[in-house]
Design an enzyme around this catalytic site. Structure first.
Site, PDB file in Angstrom:
ATOM      1  CD  GLN A   1      95.434 -65.727   7.932  1.00  0.00           C
ATOM      2  OE1 GLN A   1      95.138 -64.599   7.520  1.00  0.00           O
ATOM      3  NE2 GLN A   1      95.262 -66.110   9.187  1.00  0.00           N
TER       4      GLN A   1
ATOM      5  CB  ILE B   1     102.673 -63.629  -8.258  1.00  0.00           C
ATOM      6  CG1 ILE B   1     102.341 -63.100  -6.859  1.00  0.00           C
ATOM      7  CG2 ILE B   1     101.757 -63.037  -9.301  1.00  0.00           C
ATOM      8  CD1 ILE B   1     102.584 -61.605  -6.714  1.00  0.00           C
TER       9      ILE B   1
ATOM     10  CE1 TYR C   1      92.430 -55.631   2.452  1.00  0.00           C
ATOM     11  CE2 TYR C   1      91.406 -55.087   4.556  1.00  0.00           C
ATOM     12  CZ  TYR C   1      91.727 -56.016   3.580  1.00  0.00           C
ATOM     13  OH  TYR C   1      91.329 -57.328   3.735  1.00  0.00           O
TER      14      TYR C   1
END
Ligand code: NAD
Ligand code: AKB
Length: 316
Positions: A12, A35, A142
């Site tokens: 993004q 990737i 996270y």
């Protein structure tokens, strides 16, 4: 002359940052890597190569071979996806950061941008106007990886002189590339559903306020931080970045001013708990003072642009 490596360039943020940096430094000096394979537009706009940040040997080789001077490392598993595979997300997020810090230490690419997030804060943090320095007890994998990452970035700066720079991005809103599995993704999905179907089922509750920012502001401020003289930076962990705070209900009302038939329903899922542990609004006065952080898009201006651009995109 700057030679820039962008890791995770097809996501993004990366897909827009690459274009902005190519305008600034010349297409041939900005190396986009990821990737996965790029679409035609990005491939045609300058050099692209498949590169896995988890492969340290190849990363270092790439940096040396292309005489890279600065690195933007954007590879990470975002909050929602990370909760589905906690150990894998921890491994990926930390190894991606540690490899880029070590590659910077072992090469001439001493300037490194690595984004942190509002996810570094947790349920014990003051939720409103969250200060730069405050209680930080994140309870998502996270958030824990972002907090650990900030500490490592500062450590490499103090110990090895790496020019580590970072911001705690709020939720980013854009129309070019889909968000990658975060808790703030609703604020992008809502525009596509409003234009396509005139309705949206939101995975957060109507009154869950979160800090957000339009992508153009995020990109401009990221480049501003990377360009300021290093001695202006009083922090080498990560700067708060506030943007605009709103709830799903407020965003829906703003869309309804432009699409009156638009309807929203609420069906909170596991991301509700994550959102509730994050700040509702943030104090970014330290970033304003140190390097001139400034934001051009308020809620109404952002909704105008998003609806216009999403409509164009969906018409093909
Ligand atoms: P994204 O998921 O859209 O993009 C990440 C990119 O990294 C993808 O293109 C992916 O293919 C690539 N990638 C994954 N593993 C890789 C690997 N091993 N090697 C190389 N590339 C790999 O993420 P984004 O939204 O662009 O976010 C970029 C960074 O900004 C992340 O660190 C994220 O935590 C942070 N951030 C994003 C937001 C947001 O709202 N988008 C907010 C706060 C922080
Ligand atoms: C997410 O929701 O995970 C990201 C972020 C705020 O870090 N958008």
């Amino acid at each position: 002359m700057e030679r820039v490596l962008i890791i995770g360039s097809l996501g993004q943020i990366g897909s827009e940052l690459v274009i902005a940096l190519r305008k600034k430094y010349g297409a041939e000096n900005v190396f986009a890597t990821d990737i996965k394979n790029p679409g035609n537009k990005l491939r045609k706009s300058g050099p692209f190569q498949i590169l896995d940040v988890l492969d340290f040997k190849n990363l270092l080789h790439f940096i040396v071979r292309h005489h890279i001077t600065q690195i933007y490392n954007l590879a990470a598993v975002l909050s929602g996806n990370a909760e589905k595979m906690p150990l894998q997300a921890w491994d990926i997020n930390m190894k991606a950061l540690m490899n880029s810090l070590e590659a910077a230490r072992q090469s001439e690419a001493k300037k490194l941008f690595w984004p942190s997030s509002i996810a570094v804060f947790g349920p014990t943090t003051p939720r409103h106007n969250t200060p730069q320095l405050t209680v930080m007890e994140p309870n998502t994998v996270y958030g824990i990886s972002k907090l650990a990452g900030e500490r490592w970035g500062e450590y490499y700066n103090k110990r090895y002189g790496i020019d580590f720079r970072s911001v705690r991005y709020p939720g980013l809103i854009s129309y070019k590339t889909e968000p990658g599995g975060g808790t703030t993704d609703y604020a992008v999905e809502i525009f596509f559903e409003a234009v396509k179907n005139k309705s949206y089922e939101c995975f957060l509750s109507e009154d869950t306020a979160l800090p957000m920012m339009f992508m153009e502001d995020a990109i401009q401020n990221t480049i501003r931080l990377m360009e300021v003289e290093g001695d202006k930076l009083s922090l080498r962990s990560s700067y708060n970045m506030a943007g605009i705070s709103f709830t799903p209900k407020e965003l829906a009302e703003s869309i309804q001013k432009r699409i009156p038939e638009f309807r929203i329903t609420y069906n909170p899922d596991f991301r509700q708990v994550i959102a509730e542990s994050w700040p509702a609004s943030i104090d970014d006065s330290v970033a304003q003072r140190d390097w001139g952080l400034n934001v051009n898009y308020d809620l109404e201006k952002m909704v105008d642009v998003m609806l216009k651009e999403v409509s164009k995109k969906l018409k093909g």
